[in-house]
Design an enzyme around this catalytic site. Structure first.
Site, PDB file in Angstrom:
ATOM      1  N   SER A 177      47.648  33.365  47.411  1.00  0.00           N
ATOM      2  CA  SER A 177      48.476  34.250  47.270  1.00  0.00           C
ATOM      3  C   SER A 177      49.279  34.727  48.298  1.00  0.00           C
ATOM      4  O   SER A 177      48.511  35.077  49.577  1.00  0.00           O
ATOM      5  CB  SER A 177      47.890  35.419  46.574  1.00  0.00           C
ATOM      6  OG  SER A 177      47.457  35.308  45.057  1.00  0.00           O
ATOM      7  N   LYS A 233      49.467  44.682  38.808  1.00  0.00           N
ATOM      8  CA  LYS A 233      48.760  45.027  39.857  1.00  0.00           C
ATOM      9  C   LYS A 233      48.943  46.679  40.093  1.00  0.00           C
ATOM     10  O   LYS A 233      50.163  46.972  40.223  1.00  0.00           O
ATOM     11  CB  LYS A 233      49.113  44.459  41.280  1.00  0.00           C
ATOM     12  CG  LYS A 233      48.469  42.942  41.292  1.00  0.00           C
ATOM     13  CD  LYS A 233      48.645  42.413  42.648  1.00  0.00           C
ATOM     14  CE  LYS A 233      47.965  41.026  42.886  1.00  0.00           C
ATOM     15  NZ  LYS A 233      47.658  40.841  44.141  1.00  0.00           N
ATOM     16  N   ARG A 279      41.248  34.368  35.596  1.00  0.00           N
ATOM     17  CA  ARG A 279      41.698  35.881  36.448  1.00  0.00           C
ATOM     18  C   ARG A 279      41.015  36.806  35.659  1.00  0.00           C
ATOM     19  O   ARG A 279      41.644  37.622  34.718  1.00  0.00           O
ATOM     20  CB  ARG A 279      43.054  35.922  36.562  1.00  0.00           C
ATOM     21  CG  ARG A 279      43.478  36.980  37.642  1.00  0.00           C
ATOM     22  CD  ARG A 279      44.880  37.014  37.852  1.00  0.00           C
ATOM     23  NE  ARG A 279      45.367  37.832  38.738  1.00  0.00           N
ATOM     24  CZ  ARG A 279      45.537  39.267  38.582  1.00  0.00           C
ATOM     25  NH1 ARG A 279      45.479  39.725  37.291  1.00  0.00           N
ATOM     26  NH2 ARG A 279      45.932  39.924  39.425  1.00  0.00           N
TER      27      ARG A 279
END
Lengths: 209, 209
Positions: free
Chosen positions: B109, B138, B41
């Site tokens: 997700s 995030k 990621r």
């Protein structure tokens, strides 16, 4: 379908130049004006949106018989059944891209003689070379390469060399006067209120080469 | 190789949490500590760099027999021969991804009951669900979903549900106490000076479920 060899004016999806307009109509206007190839180049759009826009541009380019190239994303290129991809120096190297793309077109962005040689040796089907002039499209642009380098690389390259970076109606004549018959244009087209007319004017000038 | 069904602790490459450390060693430390799965990621890394890091992580996970998942990029997943991909709500929809990935793992997700149902119906092999708690990973996080929704979705889901978002050593017990045996952890692991020990502590707690 036209080949990359036949392409004189290399055009793009609007990316950050969208400014509230319809991206598909902006591409259609370029095609009406004589764009010979369209590259999907949406570096700041989430992939789902780029896929949707890409589907529409894929339809348009198929109807018009011109090549459709996808910037960076091999996965989008495969899903969209694009004619090829365009890869930058920070993207997936061609040796990893080729097995996925097989006989599709692979173009490589280059910014120097050594990068151009490397791209050609690695089996690129065309190379972009620039920036020819100062450009507003990239925030971190490479140093200007100039027209002499374009001519030098054209001489040694068995594949098409597409000058890019800062080319517009006001300076494309500098290329044409040296016999260069191809160009990629972003900012000057999208900054115009009449995209079709601007594209046509650029194409006309290239025809003089 | 372990399956996603067997995975309790879902871990990641460091992304923006790298802070000068060696990313491969950071992944290796998580595996020594009991990570059951690693996701590449690297949202802010150019693809060439992500490919290089991915090659190293692919080697590690193969040696250790744990699944290796790639975030977002189907092309990197194919090139790296990953076990699967993880797709967000803005990424390529599963109906376009499945033909390229065939029987590889596809995780989605989700951030609500309706997104979870849609992902399951579309053939996801697992779903991430969150954020369970407030998260620092995030910048634009979805609203917190809470533990009750995790339990509700677990009940209706035939595939693994992986809680994610704001989970760390200080609050993972809240999940374990409700019988939840899986979790994805990013920030709490990478903010730790001893990644292996932190991962082991989290894994130990999950074993209590």
């Amino acid at each position: 379908m036209k080949s990359v060899e036949e392409a004189r004016l290399y055009c793009f999806s609007p990316g950050d130049f969208l400014t509230g307009r319809d991206p598909v109509e902006m591409v259609a206007a370029q095609i009406r004006g004589g764009a010979d190839l369209i590259q999907l180049r949406e570096k700041n759009m989430p992939k789902r949106g780029a896929l949707e826009l890409g589907l529409a541009i894929r339809n348009l380019t198929t109807q018009e018989g011109i090549p459709f190239i996808v910037n960076d994303d091999l996965d989008l290129a495969l899903i969209l059944e694009a004619d090829g991809v365009h890869l930058g120096q920070d993207d997936i190297p061609i040796k990893y891209a080729r097995p996925l793309l097989k006989d599709k077109i692979i173009g490589i962005s280059t910014h120097s003689l050594s990068q151009a040689r490397e791209a050609i040796d690695s089996g690129a089907d065309y190379i972009g070379l620039g920036p020819v002039f100062q450009t507003k499209t990239k925030t971190k642009a490479d140093p200007v390469v100039g027209i002499d380098l374009i001519l030098k690389v054209q001489e040694l390259s068995p594949v098409p060399v597409i000058p890019i970076g800062g080319i517009g109606e006001s300076n494309i004549g500098l290329l044409v006067n040296r016999g260069i018959k191809r160009a990629a244009v972003i900012s000057d087209i999208f900054s115009s209120k009449d995209i079709e007319a601007k594209t046509r004017a650029l194409k006309e000038k290239l025809r003089g080469a």
